[in-house]
Write a protein that holds these residues in place. Sequence first.
Motif, PDB file in Angstrom:
ATOM      1  N   PRO A 234       4.342  -4.274 -11.196  1.00 44.84           N
ATOM      2  CA  PRO A 234       3.136  -5.082 -10.980  1.00 44.84           C
ATOM      3  C   PRO A 234       2.092  -4.877 -12.072  1.00 44.84           C
ATOM      4  O   PRO A 234       1.943  -3.778 -12.610  1.00 44.84           O
ATOM      5  N   ALA A 235       1.373  -5.944 -12.394  1.00 42.18           N
ATOM      6  CA  ALA A 235       0.320  -5.911 -13.410  1.00 42.18           C
ATOM      7  C   ALA A 235      -1.053  -6.035 -12.750  1.00 42.18           C
ATOM      8  O   ALA A 235      -1.174  -6.045 -11.530  1.00 42.18           O
ATOM      9  N   TRP A 236      -2.114  -6.088 -13.573  1.00 41.71           N
ATOM     10  CA  TRP A 236      -3.502  -6.282 -13.143  1.00 41.71           C
ATOM     11  C   TRP A 236      -4.057  -5.098 -12.348  1.00 41.71           C
ATOM     12  O   TRP A 236      -5.080  -5.214 -11.682  1.00 41.71           O
ATOM     13  N   GLY A 237      -3.407  -3.951 -12.439  1.00 42.81           N
ATOM     14  CA  GLY A 237      -3.903  -2.780 -11.731  1.00 42.81           C
ATOM     15  C   GLY A 237      -5.261  -2.311 -12.216  1.00 42.81           C
ATOM     16  O   GLY A 237      -5.995  -1.644 -11.482  1.00 42.81           O
ATOM     17  N   LEU A 238      -5.620  -2.660 -13.457  1.00 41.37           N
ATOM     18  CA  LEU A 238      -6.927  -2.266 -13.994  1.00 41.37           C
ATOM     19  C   LEU A 238      -8.076  -2.822 -13.154  1.00 41.37           C
ATOM     20  O   LEU A 238      -9.167  -2.244 -13.126  1.00 41.37           O
ATOM     21  N   GLY A 239      -7.833  -3.932 -12.484  1.00 45.43           N
ATOM     22  CA  GLY A 239      -8.893  -4.571 -11.720  1.00 45.43           C
ATOM     23  C   GLY A 239      -9.031  -4.099 -10.290  1.00 45.43           C
ATOM     24  O   GLY A 239      -9.876  -4.608  -9.545  1.00 45.43           O
ATOM     25  N   VAL A 240      -8.214  -3.120  -9.890  1.00 44.01           N
ATOM     26  CA  VAL A 240      -8.280  -2.620  -8.513  1.00 44.01           C
ATOM     27  C   VAL A 240      -9.277  -1.460  -8.446  1.00 44.01           C
ATOM     28  O   VAL A 240      -9.122  -0.469  -9.163  1.00 44.01           O
ATOM     29  N   PRO A 241     -10.305  -1.552  -7.606  1.00 42.50           N
ATOM     30  CA  PRO A 241     -11.240  -0.431  -7.458  1.00 42.50           C
ATOM     31  C   PRO A 241     -10.503   0.834  -7.028  1.00 42.50           C
ATOM     32  O   PRO A 241      -9.503   0.771  -6.310  1.00 42.50           O
ATOM     33  N   ASP A 242     -10.999   1.967  -7.454  1.00 43.64           N
ATOM     34  CA  ASP A 242     -10.322   3.232  -7.179  1.00 43.64           C
ATOM     35  C   ASP A 242     -10.661   3.727  -5.773  1.00 43.64           C
ATOM     36  O   ASP A 242     -11.342   4.735  -5.577  1.00 43.64           O
ATOM     37  N   GLU A 243     -10.158   2.997  -4.804  1.00 49.43           N
ATOM     38  CA  GLU A 243     -10.362   3.338  -3.400  1.00 49.43           C
ATOM     39  C   GLU A 243      -9.178   2.835  -2.591  1.00 49.43           C
ATOM     40  O   GLU A 243      -8.526   1.856  -2.980  1.00 49.43           O
ATOM     41  N   PRO A 244      -8.862   3.479  -1.473  1.00 48.79           N
ATOM     42  CA  PRO A 244      -7.678   3.083  -0.685  1.00 48.79           C
ATOM     43  C   PRO A 244      -7.734   1.627  -0.251  1.00 48.79           C
ATOM     44  O   PRO A 244      -8.797   1.119   0.116  1.00 48.79           O
ATOM     45  N   GLN A 245      -6.586   0.971  -0.311  1.00 51.89           N
ATOM     46  CA  GLN A 245      -6.479  -0.413   0.116  1.00 51.89           C
ATOM     47  C   GLN A 245      -6.006  -0.455   1.570  1.00 51.89           C
ATOM     48  O   GLN A 245      -5.035   0.215   1.919  1.00 51.89           O
ATOM     49  N   PRO A 246      -6.660  -1.223   2.427  1.00 54.13           N
ATOM     50  CA  PRO A 246      -6.332  -1.225   3.861  1.00 54.13           C
ATOM     51  C   PRO A 246      -5.100  -2.060   4.188  1.00 54.13           C
ATOM     52  O   PRO A 246      -5.182  -3.114   4.827  1.00 54.13           O
ATOM     53  N   ILE A 247      -3.956  -1.585   3.740  1.00 49.41           N
ATOM     54  CA  ILE A 247      -2.697  -2.307   3.959  1.00 49.41           C
ATOM     55  C   ILE A 247      -1.795  -1.446   4.836  1.00 49.41           C
ATOM     56  O   ILE A 247      -1.521  -0.287   4.510  1.00 49.41           O
ATOM     57  N   ILE A 248      -1.344  -2.011   5.946  1.00 50.47           N
ATOM     58  CA  ILE A 248      -0.499  -1.243   6.862  1.00 50.47           C
ATOM     59  C   ILE A 248       0.935  -1.754   6.914  1.00 50.47           C
ATOM     60  O   ILE A 248       1.810  -1.079   7.444  1.00 50.47           O
ATOM     61  N   LYS A 249       1.181  -2.940   6.362  1.00 47.83           N
ATOM     62  CA  LYS A 249       2.542  -3.475   6.368  1.00 47.83           C
ATOM     63  C   LYS A 249       3.384  -2.785   5.295  1.00 47.83           C
ATOM     64  O   LYS A 249       2.856  -2.254   4.319  1.00 47.83           O
ATOM     65  N   PRO A 250       4.717  -2.807   5.447  1.00 45.91           N
ATOM     66  CA  PRO A 250       5.595  -2.113   4.493  1.00 45.91           C
ATOM     67  C   PRO A 250       5.488  -2.689   3.080  1.00 45.91           C
ATOM     68  O   PRO A 250       5.566  -3.901   2.886  1.00 45.91           O
ATOM     69  N   VAL A 251       5.308  -1.795   2.115  1.00 46.03           N
ATOM     70  CA  VAL A 251       5.187  -2.178   0.705  1.00 46.03           C
ATOM     71  C   VAL A 251       6.117  -1.291  -0.116  1.00 46.03           C
ATOM     72  O   VAL A 251       6.078  -0.065   0.002  1.00 46.03           O
ATOM     73  N   LEU A 252       6.954  -1.911  -0.946  1.00 48.57           N
ATOM     74  CA  LEU A 252       7.793  -1.197  -1.909  1.00 48.57           C
ATOM     75  C   LEU A 252       7.324  -1.555  -3.308  1.00 48.57           C
ATOM     76  O   LEU A 252       7.213  -2.735  -3.650  1.00 48.57           O
ATOM     77  N   ILE A 253       7.042  -0.538  -4.110  1.00 53.75           N
ATOM     78  CA  ILE A 253       6.622  -0.740  -5.500  1.00 53.75           C
ATOM     79  C   ILE A 253       7.669  -0.110  -6.401  1.00 53.75           C
ATOM     80  O   ILE A 253       8.014   1.068  -6.242  1.00 53.75           O
ATOM     81  N   ILE A 254       8.191  -0.897  -7.332  1.00 50.65           N
ATOM     82  CA  ILE A 254       9.200  -0.404  -8.265  1.00 50.65           C
ATOM     83  C   ILE A 254       8.604  -0.410  -9.670  1.00 50.65           C
ATOM     84  O   ILE A 254       8.176  -1.454 -10.170  1.00 50.65           O
ATOM     85  N   GLY A 255       8.550   0.752 -10.304  1.00 53.23           N
ATOM     86  CA  GLY A 255       8.020   0.871 -11.653  1.00 53.23           C
ATOM     87  C   GLY A 255       9.113   1.152 -12.669  1.00 53.23           C
ATOM     88  O   GLY A 255      10.165   1.690 -12.325  1.00 53.23           O
ATOM     89  N   ALA A 256       8.859   0.777 -13.904  1.00 53.84           N
ATOM     90  CA  ALA A 256       9.787   1.051 -15.017  1.00 53.84           C
ATOM     91  C   ALA A 256       9.146   2.101 -15.917  1.00 53.84           C
ATOM     92  O   ALA A 256       8.038   1.902 -16.421  1.00 53.84           O
ATOM     93  N   ASN A 257       9.830   3.204 -16.116  1.00 54.91           N
ATOM     94  CA  ASN A 257       9.253   4.374 -16.768  1.00 54.91           C
ATOM     95  C   ASN A 257       8.721   4.079 -18.173  1.00 54.91           C
ATOM     96  O   ASN A 257       7.705   4.624 -18.589  1.00 54.91           O
ATOM     97  N   TYR A 271      -1.302   1.380  -7.913  1.00 59.34           N
ATOM     98  CA  TYR A 271      -1.153   0.639  -6.662  1.00 59.34           C
ATOM     99  C   TYR A 271      -0.573   1.544  -5.575  1.00 59.34           C
ATOM    100  O   TYR A 271      -1.028   1.532  -4.427  1.00 59.34           O
ATOM    101  N   HIS A 272       0.447   2.314  -5.937  1.00 62.15           N
ATOM    102  CA  HIS A 272       1.076   3.212  -4.961  1.00 62.15           C
ATOM    103  C   HIS A 272       0.070   4.225  -4.420  1.00 62.15           C
ATOM    104  O   HIS A 272       0.020   4.486  -3.210  1.00 62.15           O
ATOM    105  N   ARG A 273      -0.728   4.777  -5.296  1.00 61.62           N
ATOM    106  CA  ARG A 273      -1.718   5.777  -4.887  1.00 61.62           C
ATOM    107  C   ARG A 273      -2.768   5.174  -3.955  1.00 61.62           C
ATOM    108  O   ARG A 273      -3.238   5.843  -3.036  1.00 61.62           O
TER     109      ARG A 273
END
Length: 336
Positions: A234-257, A271-273
Amino acid sequence: MQQLKTLLIFLAIPIISFAQDYNIGERTIIYHDNSRNRPIKAEIWYPTSEIDSTYQRRTELPFHLAPTIRNAKFADNSFPLIVISHGTGGNRLSLAWLAIELVKNGYVVVAPDHWGNTFDNKIPEYFVRYWERPQDISFLLTSMLADESINYYIDEARIGMLGFSFGGYTTLALAGVELDCELIKKYAKSRDGKNEFNVPELGDLRKLVHEINCNEMPATLKDDRFKVFVAMAPAWGLGVPDEPQPIIKPVLIIGANNDKVAPIETNALKYHRLIPKSKYSLLEGRIGHYIFLNVGNNELQKQAKRYYLDDKLVNRQLIHEQVTTEVLLFLKTNLK
């Protein structure tokens, strides 16, 4: 040594299959969003029982894909639906390999072209109007569920969202992640912003980022009809405030090293954090951003080298098999 170790690990992973006795139907559908004056052209893949002579490869596509049956009848059943969002400058066919594998396992899959943000329809402002894409997806879903030629075959209680790169952000926005428009503009001036807002498909987007009218943002982009979410690089992570996101549904994030386009530290890992219950999976070694795109034929690999500069020890087909296994297991576990 790390690359060889990673490759050997991948070779040892069994390919889990939940396959049914279905062939793959494929057709193109078009809806028009009058409220935003834009067409939503999409490809839909679906289970079919047809086995007639139209079962053939689409030879006009420069990809290595399993054959499909154009305009086949749906198998007489209802199936879970997965919506796929492509990356910046891609199109609805960018992840056809994964769509086809999902259909083999009993899913209906649909992927739209995001107007103004495809390889053959580049409108610069739509490379930064990040709120348009989630609206494309919600409109597409609403249209499909109202379409009597399709809705009978969709299990409305089991709908999932999946996306790559900009489509990964799109997926997480529909889950409830909210970007801070002013924060995006701030980071566009930083070193990370200079890197991430300079895209191969259009060049340096920072001037366009600064021109974003933050007042055009809808109050929310979240769509509760989706039950599970898979975000790949996923992209655009720079625009996410550094605070927990209130998401309770299942989320899978796959990153490429080895992702140089959407580095994991400021995107997938961030995003994962910030999504406390999300699951994170890392493709280790020298695996880069574009590993998620279709396997291309020799001519395409020569013409579009940027997207096929895989490390010599990385087998794209093998990585696709690993991702397929992980996604199928995640969906089977969470899309009930």
